[in-house]
Motif scaffolding. Structure first.
Motif, mmCIF file in Angstrom:
data_model
loop_
_atom_site.group_PDB
_atom_site.id
_atom_site.type_symbol
_atom_site.label_atom_id
_atom_site.label_comp_id
_atom_site.label_asym_id
_atom_site.label_seq_id
_atom_site.Cartn_x
_atom_site.Cartn_y
_atom_site.Cartn_z
ATOM 1 N N MET A 205 -68.042 -79.635 42.627
ATOM 2 C CA MET A 205 -67.194 -79.741 41.811
ATOM 3 C C MET A 205 -68.595 -80.871 40.666
ATOM 4 O O MET A 205 -69.007 -82.006 41.871
ATOM 5 C CB MET A 205 -66.238 -80.666 42.007
ATOM 6 C CG MET A 205 -65.392 -81.393 40.404
ATOM 7 S SD MET A 205 -64.319 -79.890 39.823
ATOM 8 C CE MET A 205 -63.257 -81.144 37.973
ATOM 9 N N VAL A 206 -68.951 -79.714 39.562
ATOM 10 C CA VAL A 206 -69.297 -81.190 38.502
ATOM 11 C C VAL A 206 -68.983 -82.276 38.313
ATOM 12 O O VAL A 206 -67.765 -82.173 37.636
ATOM 13 C CB VAL A 206 -70.179 -80.654 37.474
ATOM 14 C CG1 VAL A 206 -71.275 -81.039 37.090
ATOM 15 C CG2 VAL A 206 -70.910 -79.450 38.337
ATOM 16 N N SER B 40 -67.010 -75.920 24.491
ATOM 17 C CA SER B 40 -68.219 -75.287 24.218
ATOM 18 C C SER B 40 -69.319 -74.385 25.435
ATOM 19 O O SER B 40 -68.897 -74.111 26.242
ATOM 20 C CB SER B 40 -69.672 -76.667 23.972
ATOM 21 O OG SER B 40 -69.863 -77.322 25.508
ATOM 22 N N THR B 41 -69.996 -73.413 24.925
ATOM 23 C CA THR B 41 -71.158 -72.508 25.716
ATOM 24 C C THR B 41 -72.016 -73.616 27.028
ATOM 25 O O THR B 41 -71.879 -73.137 28.246
ATOM 26 C CB THR B 41 -71.815 -71.853 24.872
ATOM 27 O OG1 THR B 41 -70.935 -71.423 23.826
ATOM 28 C CG2 THR B 41 -72.984 -70.985 26.179
ATOM 29 N N TYR B 42 -72.431 -74.962 26.333
ATOM 30 C CA TYR B 42 -72.985 -75.685 27.584
ATOM 31 C C TYR B 42 -72.955 -76.788 26.909
ATOM 32 O O TYR B 42 -72.801 -77.727 26.384
ATOM 33 C CB TYR B 42 -74.553 -75.466 26.949
ATOM 34 C CG TYR B 42 -75.246 -74.058 26.887
ATOM 35 C CD1 TYR B 42 -75.747 -73.441 28.645
ATOM 36 C CD2 TYR B 42 -74.892 -73.762 25.747
ATOM 37 C CE1 TYR B 42 -76.225 -72.299 28.015
ATOM 38 C CE2 TYR B 42 -75.964 -72.125 26.194
ATOM 39 C CZ TYR B 42 -76.274 -71.659 26.999
ATOM 40 O OH TYR B 42 -76.661 -70.028 26.579
ATOM 41 N N PHE C 23 -76.515 -77.223 30.150
ATOM 42 C CA PHE C 23 -76.073 -76.017 31.057
ATOM 43 C C PHE C 23 -74.633 -75.328 31.367
ATOM 44 O O PHE C 23 -73.474 -77.139 30.608
ATOM 45 C CB PHE C 23 -76.776 -76.742 32.769
ATOM 46 C CG PHE C 23 -78.418 -76.408 32.408
ATOM 47 C CD1 PHE C 23 -79.206 -75.273 32.681
ATOM 48 C CD2 PHE C 23 -78.697 -78.117 32.499
ATOM 49 C CE1 PHE C 23 -80.567 -76.163 32.462
ATOM 50 C CE2 PHE C 23 -80.224 -78.606 32.393
ATOM 51 C CZ PHE C 23 -81.138 -77.549 32.201
ATOM 52 N N LYS C 24 -74.528 -74.546 31.823
ATOM 53 C CA LYS C 24 -73.476 -73.862 31.994
ATOM 54 C C LYS C 24 -73.396 -74.264 33.685
ATOM 55 O O LYS C 24 -73.325 -74.751 34.301
ATOM 56 C CB LYS C 24 -73.572 -72.315 31.703
ATOM 57 C CG LYS C 24 -73.112 -72.544 30.560
ATOM 58 C CD LYS C 24 -73.619 -70.132 31.016
ATOM 59 C CE LYS C 24 -73.732 -69.343 29.336
ATOM 60 N NZ LYS C 24 -73.474 -68.084 29.553
ATOM 61 N N VAL C 25 -71.783 -74.808 33.875
ATOM 62 C CA VAL C 25 -71.195 -74.694 34.821
ATOM 63 C C VAL C 25 -71.719 -74.239 36.016
ATOM 64 O O VAL C 25 -72.049 -75.036 37.268
ATOM 65 C CB VAL C 25 -69.325 -75.370 34.947
ATOM 66 C CG1 VAL C 25 -69.573 -75.935 36.521
ATOM 67 C CG2 VAL C 25 -69.078 -77.049 34.115
ATOM 68 N N ASN C 26 -72.407 -72.920 35.611
ATOM 69 C CA ASN C 26 -72.548 -72.081 36.103
ATOM 70 C C ASN C 26 -73.480 -72.326 36.868
ATOM 71 O O ASN C 26 -73.896 -70.819 37.689
ATOM 72 C CB ASN C 26 -71.860 -70.508 36.555
ATOM 73 C CG ASN C 26 -72.196 -70.222 35.587
ATOM 74 O OD1 ASN C 26 -72.911 -70.876 34.503
ATOM 75 N ND2 ASN C 26 -71.500 -68.779 35.211
#
Length: 61
Positions: A1-2, A32-34, A53-56
């Protein structure tokens, strides 16, 4: 988990910090996208040390 303050490794291949480790500074609640802002110790070519960044695209260390 971030979560805020965690150390993460970057998986986005086109990023300057690919496979580098940074610290999560902000996680936006809005869609949002990032949404994740990561801060690094070294700067890139334009002199910045943060990127979104994205979470993935992140792995928690």
């Amino acid at each position: 988990m971030v979560q805020k303050g965690s150390k993460v490794r970057i998986l986005r291949k086109e990023s300057y910090w690919f496979n580098d480790i940074g610290t999560v500074a902000i996680i936006e609640k809005a869609t949002s996208t990032y949404p994740v802002l990561v801060r690094f110790t070294k700067v890139n070519y334009s002199g910045t040390n943060t990127a979104n960044f994205k979470v993935n695209e992140l792995i928690v260390i």
